[in-house]
Write a protein that holds these residues in place. Structure first.
Motif, PDB file in Angstrom:
ATOM      1  N   UNK A  42      72.072  36.321  40.376  1.00  0.00           N
ATOM      2  CA  UNK A  42      70.815  36.862  40.855  1.00  0.00           C
ATOM      3  C   UNK A  42      70.018  35.865  41.660  1.00  0.00           C
ATOM      4  N   UNK A  43      68.729  36.159  41.824  1.00  0.00           N
ATOM      5  CA  UNK A  43      68.008  37.326  41.307  1.00  0.00           C
ATOM      6  C   UNK A  43      68.502  38.633  41.947  1.00  0.00           C
ATOM      7  N   UNK A  84      66.695  37.123  46.353  1.00  0.00           N
ATOM      8  CA  UNK A  84      66.300  35.808  46.895  1.00  0.00           C
ATOM      9  C   UNK A  84      67.246  34.674  46.502  1.00  0.00           C
ATOM     10  N   UNK A  94      64.653  38.533  33.138  1.00  0.00           N
ATOM     11  CA  UNK A  94      64.349  37.150  32.779  1.00  0.00           C
ATOM     12  C   UNK A  94      65.039  36.166  33.727  1.00  0.00           C
ATOM     13  N   UNK A  95      64.366  35.046  33.925  1.00  0.00           N
ATOM     14  CA  UNK A  95      64.936  33.921  34.688  1.00  0.00           C
ATOM     15  C   UNK A  95      64.763  32.683  33.804  1.00  0.00           C
ATOM     16  N   UNK A  96      65.410  32.739  32.642  1.00  0.00           N
ATOM     17  CA  UNK A  96      65.152  31.757  31.587  1.00  0.00           C
ATOM     18  C   UNK A  96      65.426  30.326  32.031  1.00  0.00           C
ATOM     19  N   UNK A 115      64.551  28.905  34.525  1.00  0.00           N
ATOM     20  CA  UNK A 115      63.474  28.300  35.306  1.00  0.00           C
ATOM     21  C   UNK A 115      62.208  28.024  34.491  1.00  0.00           C
ATOM     22  N   UNK A 116      62.309  28.138  33.157  1.00  0.00           N
ATOM     23  CA  UNK A 116      61.230  27.633  32.298  1.00  0.00           C
ATOM     24  C   UNK A 116      61.094  26.131  32.535  1.00  0.00           C
ATOM     25  N   UNK A 117      59.855  25.638  32.464  1.00  0.00           N
ATOM     26  CA  UNK A 117      59.651  24.189  32.428  1.00  0.00           C
ATOM     27  C   UNK A 117      59.825  23.716  30.988  1.00  0.00           C
ATOM     28  N   UNK A 118      60.528  22.623  30.805  1.00  0.00           N
ATOM     29  CA  UNK A 118      60.640  22.029  29.472  1.00  0.00           C
ATOM     30  C   UNK A 118      60.016  20.633  29.511  1.00  0.00           C
ATOM     31  N   UNK A 159      65.860  23.588  43.627  1.00  0.00           N
ATOM     32  CA  UNK A 159      65.154  23.555  44.913  1.00  0.00           C
ATOM     33  C   UNK A 159      63.754  24.175  44.820  1.00  0.00           C
ATOM     34  N   UNK A 160      63.495  24.997  43.812  1.00  0.00           N
ATOM     35  CA  UNK A 160      62.181  25.618  43.660  1.00  0.00           C
ATOM     36  C   UNK A 160      61.262  24.836  42.723  1.00  0.00           C
ATOM     37  N   UNK A 161      61.828  24.265  41.674  1.00  0.00           N
ATOM     38  CA  UNK A 161      60.992  23.704  40.598  1.00  0.00           C
ATOM     39  C   UNK A 161      61.309  22.266  40.236  1.00  0.00           C
TER      40      UNK A 161
END
Lengths: 309, 309
Positions: free
Chosen positions: B65-66, B81, B155-157, B159-162, B176-178
């Motif tokens: 995905x997405x 995307x 869900x896009x799990x 891409x959670x911040x840890x 590349x996004x985060x």
């Protein structure tokens, strides 16, 4: 017409009400949460008195936690491992059901508030959304595809770990279990401990607020990734600070950085992260929604809550 | 007897199969993911050929995905995307449905794998659980109270911040996004970039593994708090490293630190965080479970997937 009883069992105060919804809230009372026996007796006494005017069809309880919501468990209806003095392993549902002799619905305060917002408030028509309260602690609940979230227990969203930049914020966090979890860094008491002043005494231009917004946005962005909610409702005492919500919206967009291309987020963040619409009655109206749901499910077994409310 | 087609549309390879389940996997093929037109044509060609032996009742697709899974959207059935070259805004469902003339069920690769594990594998009988894959990226899906998780998108799990301790690990992350989101810090390519060697070349006593276990445990513990799953299934290439799973279990317990008093977690962590049981066929069997579900729902409208499979 049937009438429902509702108890918002909070760690600081209990709110009780009877009625059928926000437009028909016939009576409401609140009193401080002291020791369990006394507090529960007070709630029962008030509901009994109200029940003399119109018999209660069911009672709903939205409670602080952790609680046991597994109906197959011997501890169903209990407040379990709470750090709140005197309340550990307290049977809440049992004595209320026995004293009132009616069906009792039981869920977390935040699941109840979520259900109330879906029934009458900011989440009308939505099937997947999250309700967060930021106050003495941080709690979260919600619905996924129309179902209240439970699973193994119930969500404990406030105890997620978030990114904590120790250089920018050396405050170690207040959570007795996790130190710098979400609640440990961003609850009302965490703000007070970090800055030496109560949140309501900090002026709008105090550096406390961008930091608070950053922490709340980190948790919100994580919930967007974990759950893909259609909306996020942010309530609780800390959210009363004007200016906090717009900052959280902006920082959440920055954190997601366009990865999740959902119009509801990217184009309409003002309608995506919103305050509760039921105001100070969100909790007790949520408990009422629980009672209504339980009553209607009993009347139409197998029906889904969403179909019935 | 009816037969189902299945496509696991991965970013690296496509796996196709026909059959009715793991005990009746009649044919299976795989080929590299090249450009959309060529790859989709190859999948369609193979399924058409298989359909000559026994007509396909439905086809399921579990896709990277997405993706757009909103059936009311004009982009339903599209990969949206993705950073994968050539695949942005690719209609996957449309050409397959037109070419094969059958009902096509479509969901994320991880939701499909979760459904497959619930139907035949490590999540049998569970209503709320999460399936995570740790490989080229980190993806997660699952069911909540019996429903596949969708909401605003899916869900896009990954891409959670840890929590990222920059002093202990100055690696900035690969997303590349985060940058240093969960996937950015803990995917296979992140391990390779941090240590200069492919994960499978790092010996079991390399410091890469405790760090990887810590990052994976941070994400797992967050999902426990956010979703309260009854089980967490960890699959994907990185999880093939022996010794990683026990470390993740131990570190997850340490992170939760006894706050969530659920026997399934505190007493039975070995059965709480588990590998997938369908092995390398989890993805394509999950796609088959999607096809079976869609077929049966069409036969019994209003029925719930959990009742029907």
């Amino acid at each position: 017409m049937v009438v429902f009883g509702a108890i918002e069992a909070g760690g600081t105060k209990f709110v009780c009400a009877v009625g059928t919804g926000p437009a028909d809230l016939r009576a409401r009372t609140e009193f401080p949460t002291t020791l369990p026996q006394e507090t529960i007796a007070r709630a029962v006494g008030w509901l009994k008195e109200q029940g003399q005017h119109a018999p209660l069809a069911a009672v709903g309880i939205g409670s602080f936690g952790p609680i046991d919501v597994n109906t197959a468990s011997p501890w169903y209806g209990f407040i379990t491992t709470t750090p709140k003095a005197g309340w550990r392993n307290t049977d809440l549902v049992g004595p209320i059901r026995r004293a009132l002799g009616v069906r009792v619905a039981f869920d977390t305060d935040v699941n109840a508030a979520a259900l109330g917002e879906q029934t009458w408030g900011a989440a009308k028509g939505l099937s997947t959304f999250v309700y967060i309260t930021v106050g003495t602690g941080i709690g979260g609940g919600g619905l996924v595809e129309g179902r209240l979230m439970h699973g193994a227990l119930h969500p404990e969203m406030g105890h997620m770990r978030i990114a904590h930049d120790w250089r920018a914020d050396p405050f170690p966090g207040l959570c007795p279990f996790h130190g710098d979890c979400w609640e440990g860094l961003a609850s009302g008491p965490a703000i007070a401990a970090r800055w030496g002043r109560q949140p309501e005494e900090l002026p709008p231009d105090h550096p406390a607020w961008p930091l608070e917004a950053r922490y709340l946005a980190l948790g919100v962005a994580n919930l967007v990734c974990a759950l893909s909610p259609q909306r996020i409702i942010l309530g609780g005492g800390v959210m009363r600070q004007a200016g906090l919500l717009p900052l959280i919206r902006q920082m959440t967009l920055e954190l997601l950085n366009g990865y999740i291309q959902v119009e509801a987020i990217v184009q309409h963040i003002d309608q995506y992260i919103v305050p509760p619409r039921l105001g100070d009655n969100a909790g007790v109206l949520g408990a009422m929604a629980l009672a209504i749901g339980a009553h209607r499910r009993a009347a139409a077994p197998g029906g889904r809550l969403g179909d019935l409310l």
